[in-house]
Scaffold this active site. Sequence first.
Site, PDB file in Angstrom:
ATOM      1  N   GLY A  78      -8.423  44.281  20.679  1.00 45.43           N
ATOM      2  CA  GLY A  78      -7.972  42.978  21.191  1.00 45.43           C
ATOM      3  C   GLY A  78      -6.587  42.642  20.686  1.00 45.43           C
ATOM      4  CB  ALA A  79      -4.975  43.109  17.421  1.00 46.12           C
ATOM      5  N   GLY A 109       0.283   8.097   5.902  1.00 45.56           N
ATOM      6  CA  GLY A 109      -0.374   7.430   7.031  1.00 45.56           C
ATOM      7  C   GLY A 109       0.269   7.824   8.341  1.00 45.56           C
ATOM      8  N   GLY A 110       0.653   6.799   9.128  1.00 44.61           N
ATOM      9  CA  GLY A 110       1.242   7.032  10.451  1.00 44.61           C
ATOM     10  C   GLY A 110       2.495   7.880  10.393  1.00 44.61           C
TER      11      GLY A 110
HETATM   12  C1  HXC Z   1       4.681  -2.226   3.344  1.00 48.08           C
HETATM   13  C2  HXC Z   1       5.165  -0.809   1.622  1.00 48.08           C
HETATM   14  C3  HXC Z   1       4.370   0.193   2.211  1.00 48.08           C
HETATM   15  C4  HXC Z   1       3.718  -0.098   3.439  1.00 48.08           C
HETATM   16  C5  HXC Z   1       5.200   0.965   0.384  1.00 48.08           C
HETATM   17  N1  HXC Z   1       5.640  -0.296   0.495  1.00 48.08           N
HETATM   18  N2  HXC Z   1       4.413   1.278   1.421  1.00 48.08           N
HETATM   19  N3  HXC Z   1       5.315  -2.007   2.191  1.00 48.08           N
HETATM   20  N4  HXC Z   1       3.905  -1.325   3.974  1.00 48.08           N
HETATM   21  N5  HXC Z   1       2.976   0.806   4.074  1.00 48.08           N
HETATM   22  C6  HXC Z   1       6.519  -1.025  -0.430  1.00 48.08           C
HETATM   23  C7  HXC Z   1       5.842  -1.335  -1.741  1.00 48.08           C
HETATM   24  O1  HXC Z   1       5.099  -2.513  -1.647  1.00 48.08           O
HETATM   25  C8  HXC Z   1       7.054  -1.485  -2.656  1.00 48.08           C
HETATM   26  O2  HXC Z   1       7.618  -2.765  -2.444  1.00 48.08           O
HETATM   27  C9  HXC Z   1       8.029  -0.480  -2.105  1.00 48.08           C
HETATM   28  O3  HXC Z   1       7.602  -0.193  -0.774  1.00 48.08           O
HETATM   29  C10 HXC Z   1       8.044   0.816  -2.882  1.00 48.08           C
HETATM   30  O4  HXC Z   1       6.693   1.265  -3.008  1.00 48.08           O
HETATM   31  P1  HXC Z   1       6.086   1.760  -4.391  1.00 48.08           P
HETATM   32  O5  HXC Z   1       4.622   1.797  -4.216  1.00 48.08           O
HETATM   33  O6  HXC Z   1       6.643   0.968  -5.501  1.00 48.08           O
HETATM   34  O7  HXC Z   1       6.710   3.208  -4.473  1.00 48.08           O
HETATM   35  P2  HXC Z   1       6.041   4.534  -5.005  1.00 48.08           P
HETATM   36  O8  HXC Z   1       5.396   4.299  -6.316  1.00 48.08           O
HETATM   37  O9  HXC Z   1       7.110   5.572  -4.939  1.00 48.08           O
HETATM   38  O10 HXC Z   1       4.898   4.892  -3.965  1.00 48.08           O
HETATM   39  C11 HXC Z   1       5.192   5.198  -2.646  1.00 48.08           C
HETATM   40  C12 HXC Z   1       3.910   5.261  -1.776  1.00 48.08           C
HETATM   41  C13 HXC Z   1       3.090   3.965  -1.998  1.00 48.08           C
HETATM   42  C14 HXC Z   1       3.073   6.467  -2.205  1.00 48.08           C
HETATM   43  C15 HXC Z   1       4.332   5.473  -0.351  1.00 48.08           C
HETATM   44  O11 HXC Z   1       3.949   2.859  -1.799  1.00 48.08           O
HETATM   45  C16 HXC Z   1       1.951   3.873  -1.062  1.00 48.08           C
HETATM   46  O12 HXC Z   1       0.898   4.474  -1.313  1.00 48.08           O
HETATM   47  N6  HXC Z   1       2.155   3.104   0.015  1.00 48.08           N
HETATM   48  C17 HXC Z   1       1.088   2.952   1.022  1.00 48.08           C
HETATM   49  C18 HXC Z   1       0.881   4.252   1.773  1.00 48.08           C
HETATM   50  C19 HXC Z   1      -0.160   4.143   2.843  1.00 48.08           C
HETATM   51  O13 HXC Z   1      -1.368   4.097   2.565  1.00 48.08           O
HETATM   52  N7  HXC Z   1       0.298   4.045   4.067  1.00 48.08           N
HETATM   53  C20 HXC Z   1      -0.597   4.023   5.170  1.00 48.08           C
HETATM   54  C21 HXC Z   1      -0.391   2.753   5.921  1.00 48.08           C
HETATM   55  S1  HXC Z   1      -1.545   2.807   7.243  1.00 48.08           S
HETATM   56  P3  HXC Z   1       8.366  -3.565  -3.595  1.00 48.08           P
HETATM   57  O14 HXC Z   1       8.658  -4.890  -2.956  1.00 48.08           O
HETATM   58  O15 HXC Z   1       7.399  -3.631  -4.736  1.00 48.08           O
HETATM   59  O16 HXC Z   1       9.592  -2.760  -3.912  1.00 48.08           O
HETATM   60  C22 HXC Z   1      -0.841   3.763   8.432  1.00 48.08           C
HETATM   61  C23 HXC Z   1      -1.742   3.974   9.612  1.00 48.08           C
HETATM   62  C24 HXC Z   1      -0.981   4.400  10.818  1.00 48.08           C
HETATM   63  O17 HXC Z   1       0.238   4.211   8.347  1.00 48.08           O
HETATM   64  C25 HXC Z   1      -1.800   5.381  11.560  1.00 48.08           C
HETATM   65  C26 HXC Z   1      -1.092   5.821  12.803  1.00 48.08           C
HETATM   66  C27 HXC Z   1      -1.700   7.080  13.368  1.00 48.08           C
END
Ligand code: HXC
Length: 518
Positions: free
Chosen positions: A408-409, A173-174
């Site tokens: 051109g190159a 994401g971000g």
């Molecule tokens: C809060 C988060 C989090 C998030 C992960 N965690 N991502 N908490 N916000 N964005 C937390 C999980 O809940 C978990 O907590 C711990 O981190 C570890 O994550 P897991 O999923 O267990 O780890 P893993 O299996 O290794 O997977 C990692 C991951 C997955 C691929 C990053 O967590 C995931 O898909 N997260 C979301 C990614 C995402 O979509 N982000 C986009 C957000 S929107 P616990 O308590 O269980 O340990 C964004 C928009 C901004 O960013 C745009 C700006 C331009």
Amino acid sequence: MDTTKMKDNRIPFKRFHERNEKLEDQYDETYFSKQHAKGKLTARERIEYLMDEGSFREIDAFVKPAGMPNEEKFGDGVIVGYGTINGRQVFLYAQDFSFMGGSLGTVHARKIIKVQEMALKMGHPIIGLIDSGGARIQEGVASLAGYAGIFMQNVKSSGVIPQISVILGPAAGGAVYSPALTDFKFMTRDTSYMFVTGPDVVKEVLNEDTTFEELGGAEVHASQSGVADLIYSDEEHTLMGVKKLLSYLPSNNVENPPVTSVENAASSKIEKLSMLLPDDPNKPYDIVEVIKLISDKDSFYEIAENHAQNIVIGMARLNNQVVGIVANQPKVMAGTLDINASKKAARFVRFCDSFNIPILVLEDVPGFMPGKSQEHNAIIMHGAKLLYAFAEATVPKITVILRKAYGGAYIVMNSKNMGGDFNFAWPTAEVAVMGPEGAVKILNRKELLSAKDPEELKRKLIADYKENVANPYVADEKGYIDEVIDPSETRDIIINAFALLENKVEQNPQRKHGNMPL
Ligand code: HXC
């Protein structure tokens, strides 16, 4: 923080030690084992590996995220601070995946922005060690605002201090856009990946099945997308790569790149250079061999090696002075310039220009890549990026034409009229609007159609064209080449030319900014 030192137990110091001990307790066995189980180092271990021993000072270690599930924990999932790498100051932030997946909340963002501001104000490089699930979902729009603040600092710092992103886990994401705004992105094979939306979202929106690796793994970004500039097999090598890259870079845009003091061979002819080019001008050879022969021993550090391999870019040293090299690669697509090669080289030229790194161009290019795919994907605009980059670059710029320099190159690759400070050519150079085959077909179409033996006539016309047009002497005699040189003298001649250019002063007109073709 070393808590093993003799403790002063007077009241103010007691509290000081207690706090430090509490912070240390946070980094218990589970902290390490969770990351290690994923084949990753912890944020602390990464910092230790990267920085000179004992030099790192952490700041904002005790800030806490209010109202979060882990609010009793210090740091909010990111370690920030400063220290030295090979004796040179850098600022750094390292995201800690063990804390809410390294996700970015407001406090986390504030800490990163603080070191970004300090790095910019003090003129030192900033390095981000990224291991993050992106915007912290629980903090909603506040975490998005946090990213916006980081991006703003990235843009303010662009071209002022080197910014390096090292992706050592997820960058989701971000988390991807700050690296995208920085100068160099490192990734580690198998354990790092970058994507705007993950495989689950891809499935939901597009009903496509994909994996983390397929979607945004290090290999994909280093070869196909070109997002990753440098990839390594493990975290230790990745961090060693960061140190190596830094050794070529100045700390900011008012400094010059570091000069080493290695003993180089005395000025000498490199006979092997004349032998590298095949007799047949249509046969390939490896331009990297030329680069290695010309530059100081073992000094060439190639960047984006697996992306757009028809152009080679990288840092090297010539008599201990850093130069950026841009070279066509005849062994891939005959060194033709296509969209990816133009973008790759343009970005590198702009980086070099921002940070006072002189540019050496080694040219062997038959032209721009033709075809519907290239045209429909805007080769016109992307090719223009390279033109723009060379034209606006005011650092010393030298071109050596080894073989082909067509159309051109020819213009794009830092030709004389694009501002080349010294333009040299080897006797094997062919400078022309197009190659002999194409030119003869256009110029002699009617004669060839009516000839008794068209093949024989074509051979003769090509030989005439080579003799009269596709050589370096026409360009040399018109002043578009400064000198046709003996290949074996190339190294000495360019070292001397760069020395002459040491005090070059050139300025573009004052303006808010140009409107480069994006
Ligand atoms: C809060 C988060 C989090 C998030 C992960 N965690 N991502 N908490 N916000 N964005 C937390 C999980 O809940 C978990 O907590 C711990 O981190 C570890 O994550 P897991 O999923 O267990 O780890 P893993 O299996 O290794 O997977 C990692 C991951 C997955 C691929 C990053 O967590 C995931 O898909 N997260 C979301 C990614 C995402 O979509 N982000 C986009 C957000 S929107 P616990 O308590 O269980 O340990 C964004 C928009 C901004 O960013 C745009 C700006 C331009």
